[in-house]
Design an enzyme around this catalytic site. Structure first.
Site, PDB file in Angstrom:
ATOM      1  N   GLN A 154       0.851  -1.176   0.000  1.00 44.29           N
ATOM      2  CA  GLN A 154       0.000   0.000   0.000  1.00 44.29           C
ATOM      3  C   GLN A 154       0.897   1.240   0.000  1.00 44.29           C
ATOM      4  OE1 GLN A 154      -3.715  -0.587   0.037  1.00 44.29           O
ATOM      5  NE2 GLN A 154      -2.680  -2.405  -0.760  1.00 44.29           N
ATOM      6  N   GLY A 194     -11.803   1.747   4.633  1.00 36.28           N
ATOM      7  CA  GLY A 194     -10.861   1.036   3.775  1.00 36.28           C
ATOM      8  C   GLY A 194     -10.000   1.958   2.928  1.00 36.28           C
ATOM      9  N   HIS A 195      -9.084   1.346   2.199  1.00 36.48           N
ATOM     10  CA  HIS A 195      -8.135   2.146   1.415  1.00 36.48           C
ATOM     11  C   HIS A 195      -8.811   2.866   0.248  1.00 36.48           C
ATOM     12  CE1 HIS A 195      -6.869  -1.745  -0.970  1.00 36.48           C
ATOM     13  NE2 HIS A 195      -8.156  -1.631  -0.873  1.00 36.48           N
ATOM     14  N   ASN A 196      -8.327   4.089   0.001  1.00 35.81           N
ATOM     15  CA  ASN A 196      -8.784   4.911  -1.124  1.00 35.81           C
ATOM     16  C   ASN A 196     -10.232   5.341  -1.031  1.00 35.81           C
ATOM     17  OD1 ASN A 196      -6.540   2.837  -2.465  1.00 35.81           O
ATOM     18  ND2 ASN A 196      -6.327   5.004  -2.912  1.00 35.81           N
TER      19      ASN A 196
END
Lengths: 328, 328, 328
Positions: free
Chosen positions: C182, C223-225
């Site tokens: 990441q 969560g990511h993004n």
């Protein structure tokens, strides 16, 4: 900190069409990539974005070769998403900054814990008596590994993880609860990743077991004496109750709940927010989730749902009556 | 580290049939117990496992006496599960290892916190100004007890617990939010157990209250000004919104959600993953959970569910029409 | 530590009817307030409680002026709840105790982190290399801010928060998972509050973004993004999957789940425990939640629900048959 295209294919393989000397400054999604960026096409449905992308180079599958060729440099590989995953690893290694102490001085490590010399323990972790941490495993900051719990090799535990808190064991007695001391521990295999603030409880008599290659996202609760089979992955906010036995290569969507003392076969896939209330012995995709709707429609349907059994009885009565009315 | 059967019944009572000198090396489930293990039969439905078990001795109820007698040593007691709970406590005491400092040197304790001399504070805890920790209470590693919060006697707080973070209080103003400072605290009674990474928020004006004997599993959220009545137990991942008033001797299954400003009577039992949207004033078991199904079946039923109210109207119309068709 | 009514209206405005010298010792709800307390009426439906309250003074809207006048001192303001919010802030400031060190000596701060001189970092926090913490931002105890993550000004992060753990990125390969490193970070705007043990993951390639004025309760997973738009608020236990794009001024009820790669417009309100499975492009209130019922009724209805599509087919058949029976 740039990588040349030539160095990338040398490390990761793939067929490069384009200038190996091209310097890649960053990895980026198709939509925002510029001439200094390497991007990838994970799925043919994004082909339009491929054509429009300004990326210096793109990673594509053989089927996309012609489309990619119309716009510039590209790398062909059978599985662009896998290639991209490995590229992120290469990128991280190439950009690694000097690491500090292998065991951060603020970590609290019991003298009777065994920590492999290649493991890393970050700031403010707690590793209790009898715990074992395997080779190349990394504990990020503020992780607790409780007494006698075992973590395998190449694991990654994110901040706030708690391994080996007591399972929730209580015997009712005269309206109150008597604690069942949790005498088991937690055994975690190799190559396991555990997300931030996730908790895995120790077993009551025997151990809670997380097998090799399991991937757990953040804020997951794993109860005592659960088994999670090899390579199973769970998204955030999943809860698994005690003694659930989950097979290998399963996936659980975010917020799913698994009740206790049941069995899930290998290859079972549970949708997000679904409650597993019984054993599932056949691989496949399973779902139980109230469909979202505008609130007014939901209110009408939910109210009717509370009469659903009665509606079925009324339908049956109508059917019977219709049968009787038929000319014989 | 073994215990003889004679010493066990001397400490815990029960009627031993068998050799008091038999040495017990471990406690184990019926299925995996060997000759050196003590096991128990919690429910008559496991009688087949009893017969097949290789356990050196088993704890059984009077009704199972004959079945137990056919296989070897046993202890008879009216409630084998309760006996087992106490046995785990005896076992833990007998196997206790030397404890370190009562207050771990890495814990950060405000000079204006009051900690009973018999309490234990583990590594990397934070106890803020004005907080009070009662007799024999144990804080495992990395627990935060915020300003002015009170923890009673004989409590057990697992790693990562946060007591007394601000409640979620906001007043809307011109499209943004104005913070409502949370001026209350948290008061926790005696004999309360709180699972890993569980959070109990401080009250807005008055205190959030957890009464004696409450048992909370991991990753539970208790909002501001909630009251949880005596001996109520909640499984993992439960969320309770602000000002909910939950009675005594309730149970909440894993992942249940309780909305705010409502009341639950004593003796209310909420199934896993159920949402309590209104006050429940009558004891009993309550459920609201979409049943799991294979994904294709779920898709069909969920799509139909969005037309459920309309289906009811169509059924009504048919019924009316059928009535009119009846010969008068 | 008391405040006089006169001082309160001088600081916060509003029209005081009553003795400005009256000393207020505490803020309290209408039901429990005594003569030394200031209370407020948030909603006309609580008018009965207003009449019965023993509060020394109450904050009311103009519409409640007459009712308030019948019982004693009062402050009139267009929005009593907003006034009360500001009053809690005034109260907290007036009762502030001396603060310790700006950066607690137990916090682990990387030398390459940038921390504004007016920020406060509490005990046992971790701030990694490249992280930035803005002016007047407060990190309560045991917060982790990972490498390169940015926190704006006037933010408040409660204990146990984890900013910037790895997003859950995995590529499947031969039955196992290959990690996607990441490489993005987390960017958090100004005036953001983040509840205890909440986690916000770093992005895969680009950053996860939390815009100004966002308010997150405890035990939330982002969560990511993900993007969370300005002034959006989420209650406890919400989970938001990767790449969800949530608009401004949205609210999400407790335990809601938002799936990944979807879009929510500005002004979308999601009820508690609802699963957002598709993009929602129109403002409004949306719900999907199985209604709670007594367990026996639920069992009947849930069993019927699994045949719902078949019931619809039977209803259709009946309708068709009824049409055919009609005299033409």
């Amino acid at each position: 900190m740039a990588l040349r295209l030539g160095a990338i294919v040398e490390a990761l393989g793939g067929e490069l069409q384009g200038d190996p000397a091209l310097s890649i400054e960053r990895l980026a999604p198709l939509a925002t990539a510029q001439a200094d960026a390497l991007s990838f096409l994970s799925h043919p449905k994004y082909q339009k974005e491929l054509v429009a992308s300004k990326a210096g180079c793109v990673i594509v599958s053989p089927a996309m070769r012609d489309a990619a060729a119309r716009r510039g440099a590209f790398i062909v590989t059978p599985d662009p998403y896998l290639y991209f995953a490995r590229l992120t690893q290469l990128w991280k290694q190439s950009h690694a900054k000097p690491e500090g102490a292998r065991i951060h001085p603020s970590a609290v490590i019991d003298p009777d814990a065994q920590i492999d010399p290649t493991a890393r323990i970050s700031a403010l972790c707690v590793v209790e008596r009898g715990a074992r941490i395997g080779a190349q495993t990394v504990l990020k900051s503020r992780v607790t590994v409780s007494e006698d719990c075992i973590i395998g090799a190449r694991c990654l535990l994110h901040p706030g993880v708690v391994i080996g808190a007591d399972g929730f064991g209580l015997a009712p007695h005269q309206g109150a609860w008597v604690k069942i001391e949790q005498l088991g521990a937690v055994r975690i295999g190799d190559d396991v990743e555990i997300g931030a603030n996730t908790c895995i409880d120790r077993g009551a008599l025997e151990d809670t077991v997380i097998e090799d290659g399991v991937k757990l996202d953040n804020l997951i609760q794993i109860g005592h004496n659960v088994r999670v089979g090899k390579n199973t992955a769970m998204a955030g906010c999943v809860g698994v109750a005690g003694s659930a036995d989950i097979g290998a290569n399963c996936t659980l969507g975010g917020g799913a709940i698994v009740l206790g003392h049941l069995k899930m076969a290998d290859g079972v896939h549970i949708s997000a927010a679904t409650v597993v209330t019984r054993s599932i012995l056949k691989p496949g995709q399973y779902t139980g989730m109230f469909p979202i709707d505008d609130n007014a429609a939901w209110e009408r349907n939910a109210a009717t749902l509370k009469q659903l059994h009665a509606l079925r009885e009324r339908l049956k009565a109508l059917e019977k009556s219709a049968m009787q009315d038929k000319p014989s």
